[in-house]
Design an enzyme around this catalytic site. Structure first.
Site, PDB file in Angstrom:
ATOM      1  N   HIS B 217       0.919  -1.065   0.246  1.00 59.78           N
ATOM      2  CA  HIS B 217      -0.240   0.132   0.212  1.00 59.78           C
ATOM      3  C   HIS B 217       0.458   1.222  -0.481  1.00 59.78           C
ATOM      4  O   HIS B 217       2.070   1.358   0.875  1.00 59.78           O
ATOM      5  CB  HIS B 217      -0.744  -0.030   1.135  1.00 59.78           C
ATOM      6  N   ARG B 238      -4.898  10.656  -1.793  1.00 53.41           N
ATOM      7  CA  ARG B 238      -4.623  11.223  -2.852  1.00 53.41           C
ATOM      8  C   ARG B 238      -5.208  11.169  -3.981  1.00 53.41           C
ATOM      9  O   ARG B 238      -5.139  11.927  -4.463  1.00 53.41           O
ATOM     10  CB  ARG B 238      -3.534   9.479  -3.444  1.00 53.41           C
TER      11      ARG B 238
END
Ligand SMILES: Cc1cc2nc3c(=O)[nH]c(=O)nc-3n(C[C@H](O)[C@H](O)[C@H](O)COP(=O)(O)OP(=O)(O)OC[C@H]3O[C@@H](n4cnc5c(N)ncnc54)[C@H](O)[C@@H]3O)c2cc1C
Ligand code: FES
Lengths: 167, 568, 235
Positions: B217, B238
């Site tokens: 991740h 993000r």
């Protein structure tokens, strides 16, 4: 001292021992499994830091409530007996009730007054919590109120009780 | 889920749950934040979900398993809602709300806030109070026991609390210990997940597939030496437009994916960050920075309250300043080879969840993980209810029992030796360096040698002699399993000379469909070495689409600004 | 990142096997959770110390212990920079297995007594259509994410006192199910929780709500149950 008076003093001493014993058992059980914060400098620091931490006061109120409740109850047991003397032995009743005028007895009565006041106001506080659906913060506000009332009324009442001593 | 189904199908069964941690309160299903993929809307379709899953898995998936997953997921959601008592978030119309998740063409992720796992596991745990199976919490399974015919006879186990060992005889054993993603320096999963099940099956001679596939991740928190290191910061950051910087203050994604920048897929961003860090452009602590403060502190605090709180705990302010992050190991795609009924090559042995391989191929879609553990858990339960009555209790081989117990007790009896905590650290370091986000032959070979050394050290470990709740002892046993799995991973990774999904070889950086639509199977050879074999992927339902949209393409709109709830 | 300091912190841990407590001087790291402290002790000082954890992100609820008497999640509680000593104990009112590890059995026995599982109403074959702003969800949603860590139980003062009391967590769970329109056993449950070992034992100490690491308010659930007894269930 008459026989009735002596018996009363002994019984009262018994009540006091019971109350102190109860307090002792309660405190030691609380220390073992109460799950509260320890009395330490760290705790004092924390109580200053966040209002949430002050929920601890509710815990102490709970212990105080139980303690005062037991104390009042224990005395009441004795008091019922000494009042009921009036029905079958008025003489003994009079003798015993002279004792209530003793200074040491008056001091005891002041303590009793504080206990009754706290137990009453804290009890009312708990009822209020239920009826008004109060959260932790509001209930702490009420607790402050209950303590303030107890102290004010207790001091006032104590003045009245103790007045004859100083008269 | 497995117990629930087995008990429903055959209430007379005698069921025992053996869990290394607290029953229902250990493992990763509990930690699922994002959610659960299931086709519920009439506008969505199984075909679409299937395509997303295969595109994500780079066509390495066992297509029958993937299809099963997709087909059963809606049923499981139904069951969780109407029988188990879960309640997932609703939309304005009162229907289950499905949100967007990376890598999927349709908003199909069911969730309960960002604590979906707690809702699922807590309600399943509540069901155990109805079913009342025998629960052995804090009991570790040591080894599978087979009888002379090579069929399941039961398992050996160790009570973590008392240190007592015991044999459990069983008609059917379901292994679901949840993979081995903890064996990296920076890792996200719960601490129980040390590959015990995979290692047990490997020792019992079962085949493991896709072991080289380990998902990282991209945004794991870096908190120094603290155990919080590796905890995941959600993908939505993000998605909402956070910037990633290296130590020189460059937005390095420019070099790796100039078009999508930070919003590229997980594997690409992880890889980019890792390369920055490894080539010395990382922070002194070995990380990169994520910065979302340009959205305005208030905005960030409103939209990412949980993440702001998580950072604040370690003294950083996500809303106002950059926070140090690193890729973090997250999920093992590989595992034991199973069929659609969770059956393995050993009769009576079922494997489900992260321990099984093949469902996700080379990369797992966010939201397919819990789906897998519940779907295949349920199937294993159904199957167990059919298989168990047909089987009788077998007698385990006494020599096997003795060997297993001796191996477990050995560290207690040694007086002097290395500390298990140090060896575990070294293992995590070796895997991070050698078999991490980016691999090459040289690094893998070095890691392989290091693992050999560590295996020797692990065999010498001595621990305090208290048998009760002895963390050092337990860590030693974990370590042995981790080393076994690590070896299988490295050996598989060495063989795959291409890059696919989560497996990136800097010396073979292209995906090579012509040669490598094959999966790697590792099994234990006679002499204890890993035997590797290659098998073509059976494209039973769908072939890779040369003209179709590449998987990365699909993801972009899901990561569009404003989709604050995009998670992993 | 703050500068690495060479400060030490004095940790007192109550131990079960020698029957006494032990004090360690542990090197501080920054940031440092209580869990990090324990791991440091395990690695540098005494590998035999008993404690537990799993997820380290406040989701599993297995790392609960008491810091200076207050129940906390070890993985989520940072040590303030100005702190130089700390005392750790196992949870109150639960049998200690070893050192800081307790047996949660009494907690789950109470939990089991409220029938913590859904008894689906007749005909619940599809996920129920319930709007997120419906009154029922307004009650349920804020109280949902219990991780059964036992912090409330330990801090209750009544539940942990070996008196027969269902305790905050179990009552909170019961409240949720009673409020849930998908559940058929609400009336029965309300009877159970308002029996003599139920809500009436609560003395509003608020220990539960003050320590809940998930910010839930079990005391409010108890008030609600007491009210429902008089006013009937919300339906
Ligand atoms: C932080 C995080 C977030 C995630 N978020 C998502 C998400 O949003 N969506 C999604 O789909 N997936 C997500 N995943 C992935 C998902 O959690 C896993 O795919 C899934 O939980 C695996 O389930 P499982 O049943 O195989 O194993 P687990 O749920 O991990 O259970 C393993 C169990 O085995 C027990 N065990 C281990 N070893 C032994 C032994 N030797 N003996 C006895 N018992 C043992 C453990 O105690 C544990 O109870 C996430 C994972 C992590 C780490
Ligand atoms: S370790 Fe899971 S809640 Fe602390």
């Amino acid at each position: 001292m008459t026989l009735a008076q002596a018996l009363f003093v002994v019984a009262l001493a018994g009540v006091l021992v019971a109350v102190v014993g109860f307090g002792f058992v309660m405190v030691s059980a609380a220390a073992r499994s109460g799950g509260g914060s320890y009395l330490s400098t760290g705790l004092l620091r924390r109580l200053q830091r966040s209002p949430e931490e002050r929920a601890e006061f509710n815990r102490w109120a709970f212990y105080a409530h139980r303690f005062t409740g037991f104390a009042v109850f224990a005395f009441l047991c004795l008091h019922i007996v000494d009042i009921s003397l009036y029905t079958f032995a008025p003489g003994a009743f009079d003798e015993v009730h002279v004792l209530y005028g003793w200074t040491s007895m008056r001091i005891f009565e002041c303590g009793l007054l504080f206990a009754i006041l706290f137990h009453t106001f804290n009890g009312l506080r708990i009822l209020a919590i239920d009826f008004a659906d109060l959260g932790s913060r509001a209930s702490r506000g009420l607790l402050t109120g209950a303590v303030v009332l107890t102290v004010l009324l207790g001091l006032g009442g104590s003045a009245v009780i103790m007045a004859p001593v100083f008269a | 889920m497995c117990v629930l189904h087995a008990a429903q199908a055959a209430p007379e069964l005698d069921i025992t749950i053996v869990s290394k941690g607290a029953v229902g309160r250990s493992g990763c299903t509990r930690m699922v934040q994002g959610g659960f993929n299931a086709v519920l809307s009439p506008d969505d379709s199984f075909e679409l979900h299937f395509r997303d899953t295969l595109e994500g898995g780079k066509y390495l998936n066992d297509q029958e398993l993937a299809w099963t997953l997709i087909n059963d997921a809606p049923k499981v959601i139904h069951e969780l809602e109407t029988r188990v008592g879960c309640f997932f978030d609703r939309g304005e119309d009162g229907k289950i709300r499905q949100k967007a998740f990376a890598g999927q063409a349709f908003d199909r992720t069911v969730h309960r806030g960002d604590l979906t796992g707690i809702e699922i596991m807590s309600r399943l745990l509540d069901q155990t109070f109805r079913i009342k199976p025998r629960e052995l919490g804090d009991v570790r399974a040591l080894d599978l026991l087979l009888d002379e015919a090579g069929e399941v006879a039961g398992l050996t186990m160790l009570d973590v609390r008392t240190g007592a060992v015991a044999v459990l005889r069983a008609r059917v054993v379901v292994v679901a210990t949840g993979g081995a993603a903890t064996m990296y320096r920076i890792a996200a999963p719960a601490r129980e997940k040390t590959g015990d099940g995979v290692a047990m099956c490997y020792r019992a001679g079962l085949e493991l597939r896709d072991m080289e596939m380990m998902q990282f991740h991209p945004t794991g928190l870096l908190a120094g030496e603290s155990r919080l290191t590796g905890a995941v910061l959600e993908e939505g950051l993000r998605g909402a437009g956070a910037y990633l910087y290296n130590a020189h203050g460059e937005r390095y994604m420019e070099r790796y994916d100039p078009e999508r920048m930070e919003r590229a897929t997980r594997d690409i961003v992880s890889r980019a960050s890792y390369q920055e860090i490894m080539s010395g452009r990382g922070t002194p602590a070995g990380g990169v920075m994520i910065d979302i403060s340009h959205l305005g502190a208030e905005e960030v605090e409103r939209r990412f309250a949980g993440m702001v709180a998580r950072c604040r705990q370690i003294g950083q302010d996500l809303a106002r300043e950059p926070v140090e992050i690193s890729p973090t190991s997250h999920f093992a795609m590989g595992g034991v080879v199973i069929d659609e009924y969770c059956q393995t090559s050993v009769p009576g042995l079922l494997v489900a969840g992260e321990d099984a391989g093949g469902v996700h191929g080379a990369n797992r879609l966010g939201g397919n993980g819990v789906a897998e553990s519940t779907v295949f858990g349920a199937r294993a339960g159904d199957r167990a209810a059919i298989v168990a009555p047909e089987r009788d209790l077998r007698d385990p081989d006494p020599a096997q029992v003795a060997a297993s117990v001796d191996r477990a007790l050995a560290p207690l009896q040694r007086e002097k030796g290395p500390s298990p905590f140090q060896v575990t650290r070294d293992l995590k370091e070796a895997m991070w360096e050698g078999c991490g986000v980016v691999r090459d032959r040289e690094g893998l070979v070095r890691a392989r040698e290091r693992i050999e050394e560590l295996t020797e050290q692990a065999a010498q470990i001595a621990v305090p002699e208290t048998p009760q709740v002895n963390n050092a002892w337990q860590e030693t046993l974990d370590l042995a399993n981790q080393l076994t799995v690590a070896r299988a991973m490295i050996d598989s990774a060495l063989v795959r000379e291409e890059s696919r999904g989560a497996h990136f070889r800097s010396d073979y950086s292209e995906q090579d469909n012509a040669h490598w639509l094959r999966y790697i199977v590792a099994r234990r050879g006679e002499g204890g070495e890993t035997e590797i074999s290659l098998h073509p992927v059976e494209l039973t339902r769908k072939r890779p689409e040369p003209d179709g949209p590449p998987a990365e393409e699909l993801e972009r709109e899901d990561l569009e600004e404003g989709r604050e709830d995009v998670k992993r | 990142m703050t500068e690495p300091s060479s400060k030490k912190i004095r940790v007192t841990v109550s131990r079960s096997d020698p029957g006494t407590e032990r004090t360690f001087l542990v090197e501080r790291i920054e940031p440092m959770m209580v869990l990090d402290l324990l791991i440091a002790i395990q690695r540098e000082h005494d590998p035999s110390i008993g404690f537990r954890y799993s997820c380290r992100v406040a989701m599993c609820g297995t790392c609960t212990l008491r810091m200076d008497g207050r129940a906390i999640l070890a993985c989520q509680t940072p040590l303030e920079p100005d702190r130089d000593k700390v005392r750790l104990d196992p949870l109150a009112g639960l049998p200690v297995v070893r050192d800081l590890v307790v047996d949660m059995k009494p907690f789950f026995e109470e939990w089991a007594r409220v029938k913590p599982y859904l008894e689906p109403v007749e005909g619940l074959d599809e996920p129920a259509r319930i709007r997120p702003d419906s009154p029922e969800r307004q009650i349920i949603d804020p109280s949902l994410d219990c991780i059964t860590c036992g912090a409330c139980y330990s801090s209750c003062g009544i539940a942990d006192h070996k008196r027969d009391f269902l305790g905050p967590a179990a009552l909170n769970r019961a409240m949720l199910l009673i409020a849930d329109s998908r559940d058929a056993a609400g009336a029965e449950r309300l009877d159970a929780v308002t029996a003599s070992d139920g809500v009436d034992r609560c003395h509003y100490i608020y220990g539960c709500s003050a320590v809940c690491p998930k910010g839930l308010d079990p005391a409010a659930a108890i008030r609600r149950l007491r009210r429902w007894r008089l006013e009937g269930r919300p339906r």
